[in-house]
Design an enzyme around this catalytic site. Structure first.
Site, PDB file in Angstrom:
ATOM      1  N   SER A 132      39.042  52.490  -2.197  1.00 41.89           N
ATOM      2  CA  SER A 132      37.818  51.905  -2.736  1.00 41.89           C
ATOM      3  C   SER A 132      36.988  51.191  -1.682  1.00 41.89           C
ATOM      4  CB  SER A 132      38.166  50.917  -3.859  1.00 41.89           C
ATOM      5  OG  SER A 132      38.999  49.891  -3.365  1.00 41.89           O
ATOM      6  N   ALA A 134      37.581  51.587   1.974  1.00 38.00           N
ATOM      7  CA  ALA A 134      37.461  52.311   3.243  1.00 38.00           C
ATOM      8  C   ALA A 134      38.234  53.620   3.164  1.00 38.00           C
ATOM      9  CB  ALA A 134      38.002  51.449   4.387  1.00 38.00           C
ATOM     10  N   GLN A 135      38.067  54.440   4.201  1.00 33.69           N
ATOM     11  CA  GLN A 135      38.882  55.635   4.323  1.00 33.69           C
ATOM     12  C   GLN A 135      39.411  55.726   5.746  1.00 33.69           C
ATOM     13  OE1 GLN A 135      36.048  58.632   3.008  1.00 33.69           O
ATOM     14  NE2 GLN A 135      35.785  59.420   5.084  1.00 33.69           N
ATOM     15  N   VAL A 136      40.466  56.547   5.926  1.00 33.67           N
ATOM     16  CA  VAL A 136      41.190  56.596   7.197  1.00 33.67           C
ATOM     17  C   VAL A 136      41.176  58.016   7.750  1.00 33.67           C
ATOM     18  CG1 VAL A 136      43.405  56.204   8.339  1.00 33.67           C
ATOM     19  CG2 VAL A 136      42.678  54.692   6.480  1.00 33.67           C
ATOM     20  N   ASP A 285      50.730  43.975   0.069  1.00 31.15           N
ATOM     21  CA  ASP A 285      50.334  45.263  -0.531  1.00 31.15           C
ATOM     22  C   ASP A 285      51.380  46.306  -0.135  1.00 31.15           C
ATOM     23  OD1 ASP A 285      48.823  47.024  -1.991  1.00 31.15           O
ATOM     24  OD2 ASP A 285      47.310  47.349  -0.445  1.00 31.15           O
TER      25      ASP A 285
END
Length: 501
Positions: A132, A134-136, A285
């Site tokens: 939601s 960021a992306q990797v 997390d």
């Protein structure tokens, strides 16, 4: 006025999504809304399969990133929605469709003011994960290092600000329409969510958290934190060492790779305990996608956007509280809560002790491998709300993390209690931090701190004396015998503390 109109319009979109997933039950605790909710539920709701918590998780996922974060926060609040719904929300997946590589390139080149090719010799255009915030992407740096690059979603800051303002507006209205909800502190809960979420959109803070965790755990065998590539890290981008490994809950894959899953579970329990009690700084997390086992068998965490902190006083409270439960000394559990100030002194101590017994007995009578410390802590936090215990955000985050860690432990070996594996460390920590010598050292440290504050106190006394003619009420207070008795005792304590330190 504009805020109210904007947010009121958004309510209709939320109602429509709640209706589509048959989740109007979350509004039924607000009596003032019932005349509106009941007809809407009758006309708009469609029967959906699944438990209420599962339906709510699907609705929140559909509404976007901030609502997913809200759902993950609500997963720690069994006191608000009930244990079953909170447990269903704990499985809420933080996944969204990826954004385009053109945006990735533009973000990187804007942040570092140079072409992407000058920073990375190769860069995979398809993301390995899209969440939601960021992306990797995997890449290789210009110096040949394999890395993972995390990039914020475009416009995520504005979107989060708008959504968080909407949540705050709803919480304020909920407190106004349903005063009984005030004891759950919905406004405070949203403000906490806002602070933690806004920290997630500055990736420099995530990088700093990874470095701090690495420093804390540098001497812990079988655990390492990926190295941060600071030259390729900024507010919207973090670059870190790429991790090759197996997800921590993939039991069969771990066995096939030659790993001893019981040894992995033991080290995971010890490391989590060290983070919580020794360091007071823990990875909050810890779902399986964020913890890998590398080829050497070391545990390697990733994604440091959500970290928890516990001060020493809270850690001591936790240790004493858990000791009281595990020894069935419920008077001790009650005493710890009142001494820590978590439960107000006007509450009935015997009634609270009885409530603690009602929590502990059903859990402690289970077989050892089925005892859940996370569930015990969660039920305790629900019960203490009834005794006007203030919300403890750090404990809510810890309870959620414990539940996730226990779930991973059960997937590795359902016959072992991970907390039992860490028992020697628990006993050693408690001996060093709760024994007579530790309490004496704490008292001396407090006296030393008072002594260090003495010069500032004396300066304030000088300021008061200089203002004497303009402050007759201060003069009267200073003349009173009680004031000088207090001052004499205070300075005697400082003097004794200074001598012993």
């Amino acid at each position: 006025m504009i805020r109210g109109i904007r947010n009121f319009w958004r309510v209709f979109g939320v109602f429509r999504t709640l209706a589509r997933h048959d989740t109007f039950f979350i509004l039924e605790n607000i009596p003032a809304l019932m005349p509106l909710v009941r007809p809407l539920r009758r006309w708009l709701s469609r029967h959906q399969h699944g438990r209420p918590g599962e339906r709510l998780a699907r609705a929140l996922s559909e509404m976007g990133p901030s609502f997913i974060k809200l759902g993950q926060t609500l997963a720690t609040r069994a006191d608000l929605l009930g244990a079953e719904i909170a447990e269903d929300l704990s499985t809420l997946q933080d996944r969204l469709p990826p954004f385009s590589f053109d945006i990735v390139r533009q973000t990187i080149e804007t942040e570092f003011d140079q072409p992407l090719e000058a920073l990375y010799s190769s860069f995979e255009t398809a993301p390995v994960a899209a969440a939601s915030i960021a992306q990797v992407h995997f890449a290789v740096t210009a110096t040949g290092d394999e890395v993972a690059v995390k990039i914020l979603r475009p416009g995520i800051e504005r979107e989060l600000d708008a959504d968080l303002d909407f949540f705050l507006w709803l919480a304020e209205i909920a407190e106004f329409l349903a005063p009984k909800l005030k004891r759950f502190r919905p406004v405070e809960a949203v403000e906490i969510l806002a602070r933690t979420t806004r920290r997630e959109v500055d990736l420099r803070l995530e990088a700093a958290a990874a470095v701090e965790l690495a420093e804390n755990c540098r001497d812990d065998p079988g655990f390492r934190v990926p190295r941060i590539d600071w030259p390729r890290t900024s507010r919207r981008i973090v670059t870190l060492e790429r991790v090759h490994g197996i997800a921590s809950d993939e039991r069969e894959s771990l066995i096939a790779a030659g790993h001893d899953v019981d040894d992995v579970l033991r080290r995971a329990a010890e490391i989590f305990f060290q983070q919580v009690f020794r360091d007071g700084f823990f990875h909050a997390d810890m779902h399986p996608g964020n913890m890998f086992i590398d080829a050497e068998g070391a545990l390697v965490p990733v994604d440091f956007g959500i970290m928890g902190r516990l001060d020493l006083a809270t850690r001591r409270y936790l240790a004493e509280m858990l000791t009281g439960f595990l020894t069935r000394n419920y008077a001790m559990v009650a005493e710890v809560h009142f001494r820590a100030g978590y439960v107000p002194p006007n509450q009935d101590r015997l009634a609270f002790m009885q409530a603690c017994r009602a929590i502990g007995e059903p859990i402690l009578d289970l077989p050892l491998n089925q005892i859940s410390i996370g569930r015990l802590l969660g039920q305790l936090l629900v019960t203490t709300e009834e005794f006007e215990m203030e919300t403890q955000p750090q404990l809510l985050l810890l309870q959620k993390t414990m539940m996730v860690a226990e779930g991973v432990g059960r997937s590795l070996n359902p016959n072992i209690n991970m907390w039992q594996l860490a028992e020697p460390l628990v006993e050693d920590w408690m001996r060093r931090n709760l024994g007579p010598l530790a309490l004496l050292q704490s008292a001396l440290e407090e006296a030393g701190e008072a002594a260090r504050r003495l010069p500032a106190l004396m300066r304030r006394v000088d300021q008061v004396l200089e203002a004497w003619p303009e402050a007759p009420h201060v003069q009267a207070r200073l003349i009173s015998p009680g004031y000088w008795r207090f001052a004499a005792l205070f300075f005697l304590g400082v003097l004794l503390g200074s001598i012993f330190i």
